[in-house]
Design a protein around this motif. Structure first.
Motif, PDB file in Angstrom:
ATOM      1  N   ASN A 146       0.844  -1.197   0.000  1.00 31.11           N
ATOM      2  CA  ASN A 146       0.000   0.000   0.000  1.00 31.11           C
ATOM      3  C   ASN A 146       0.879   1.248   0.000  1.00 31.11           C
ATOM      4  O   ASN A 146       2.058   1.176   0.364  1.00 31.11           O
ATOM      5  N   ILE A 147       0.282   2.382  -0.355  1.00 32.34           N
ATOM      6  CA  ILE A 147       0.973   3.649  -0.125  1.00 32.34           C
ATOM      7  C   ILE A 147       1.046   3.811   1.388  1.00 32.34           C
ATOM      8  O   ILE A 147       0.076   3.523   2.087  1.00 32.34           O
ATOM      9  N   SER A 150      -1.969   4.298   4.049  1.00 33.41           N
ATOM     10  CA  SER A 150      -3.317   3.886   3.610  1.00 33.41           C
ATOM     11  C   SER A 150      -3.538   2.416   4.001  1.00 33.41           C
ATOM     12  O   SER A 150      -2.599   1.720   4.362  1.00 33.41           O
ATOM     13  N   ASP A 162      -3.190   1.508  -5.576  1.00 37.61           N
ATOM     14  CA  ASP A 162      -2.106   2.279  -4.950  1.00 37.61           C
ATOM     15  C   ASP A 162      -0.844   2.387  -5.823  1.00 37.61           C
ATOM     16  O   ASP A 162      -0.107   3.356  -5.705  1.00 37.61           O
TER      17      ASP A 162
END
Ligand code: TXA
Ligand code: MG
Length: 345
Positions: A146-147, A150, A162
């Protein structure tokens, strides 16, 4: 950020796994399914490749990565010592969702461990992850894909959302079986310190190591300048765009509180509730599994947290999960999503 790649989502045929392995050997980073959450993998021996992970995620430089292996043979070259306790834990829980911290050997670059002399290692049970590591013949450094900040990705689609344009490929292994990141433990002599709860519960760990303690910061908020055993504890996690507050009470109390709060027309309210409870509420809801079934709740938690953003509300009230067994991990993730905001009803 500028689009670097036309990101491909690949089904895990032998041919595609060979292709993904080739990309990894050439120093690229790719999305990899595991039984816990999707990882963003790169050759753990290649500092430049590891650097790409930090850039793609926007990950703070001081947060070390987990190295994924496909055998105890591979472990031996990455660490200075495998104690009998570590071996016993490996025999019981590997392959599977347990990460152990070891003293690192010289083969692991400091960029993987964010400058620490220790390294986090896990042997995933997911067959696509295993086939990929074996096809490369390399240990793979992989944080969640994920980023940073997030919710964790539990499907290839979440990774695509993402990472589109930032990485060349994602192997699609379907939905993650567990849905929460691995349990992380530190071995201290004959005892274990739990750094992050997960699917491998304290009771399961105690069957191998009777003395298990929970690190400060797992169930409480830490001061800015607190010394932590695991850098990830300090960082902001999984926050939906709206403010989240956990309401600690039964459903009747929850319903009354939400009903009252929703009378204020200036603040749009949403709720994160157990299956079926949405029928009794007049606000937009996301469900996260059956009340009392923490295996299903674990599996759904992160996609539910992602779905909260689609409610387009300002404030979300969430039900309090049980803290037994895997519930402890759900609680640990949810209090972070809520920025430690809990209201006792
Ligand atoms: O299930 C998982 O563990 C997933 C999948 C992809 O394997 N990975 C994952 O990675 O959750 P990540 O980067 O999101 O979380 C790694 C955690 C962080 O909290 C980090 O601080 C901790 O492991 N960690 C890594 N190396 C460490 C070390 N040497 N000492 C203490 N904690 C460490
Ligand atoms: Mg993560």
């Amino acid at each position: 950020m500028k689009e670097l790649f036309d990101t491909q989502v690949l089904i895990p045929t032998n041919e595609n796994i060979e292709y993904a392995a080739k990309l990894l050997c050439e120093g690229e980073t790719i999305g990899m399914p595991t039984e816990t959450v999707y990882g963003l993998a790169a050759n753990a021996f290649d500092e430049n490749a590891v650097e790409k992970i930090f850039i793609a995620k926007g990950r703070p430089q001081d947060n070390p990565l987990i190295v994924h292996i496909d055998s105890l043979e591979m472990l031996k070259e990455l660490v200075t010592e495998i104690t009998p306790t570590a071996l016993a834990l490996a025999k019981k829980f590997w392959p599977g969702p347990l990460t152990m911290i070891f003293e690192k050997s010289d083969r692991i670059p400091l960029s993987v461990t964010a400058g620490l002399s220790s390294v986090a290692i896990r042997f995933p049970s997911n067959k696509v992850a295993q086939r990929l590591i074996t096809a490369c013949g390399l240990p793979l450094a992989a944080p969640s894909a994920n980023i940073s900040g997030s919710p964790n990705p539990t499907s290839a689609n979440h990774v695509y959302t993402d990472m589109d344009g930032k990485i060349p490929a994602i192997l699609d292994g379907g939905l993650c079986e567990v849905g929460l990141e691995s349990t992380v433990v530190l071995l201290k002599g004959e005892s274990l310190v739990l750094l992050r709860p997960g699917y491998v519960t304290i009771d399961m760990l105690k069957e191998v190591v009777p003395n298990v303690t929970i690190a400060d910061g797992v169930l409480n908020e830490l001061d800015e300048d607190a010394q932590v055993l695991s850098p990830g504890m300090k960082h902001k996690h999984y926050s939906p765009k709206a403010d989240v507050c956990i309401l600690d009470g039964d459903f009747e109390q929850f319903k009354n509180y939400v009903c009252k709060a929703s009378k204020d027309k200036d603040v749009k309210i949403g709720a994160m509730v157990f299956n079926g409870e949405e029928e009794f509420l007049d606000v937009p809801c996301v469900t996260f599994g059956e009340a009392g079934d923490n295996i299903i709740q674990a599996k759904m938690l992160f996609s539910s947290l992602r779905a909260l953003d689609e409610l387009k509300v300002d404030k979300i009230f969430a039900r309090m999960p049980d803290q037994d067994g895997v519930g402890l991990a759900i609680y640990n993730r949810l209090i972070r999503a809520a920025g430690f905001s809990i209201l006792k009803l």
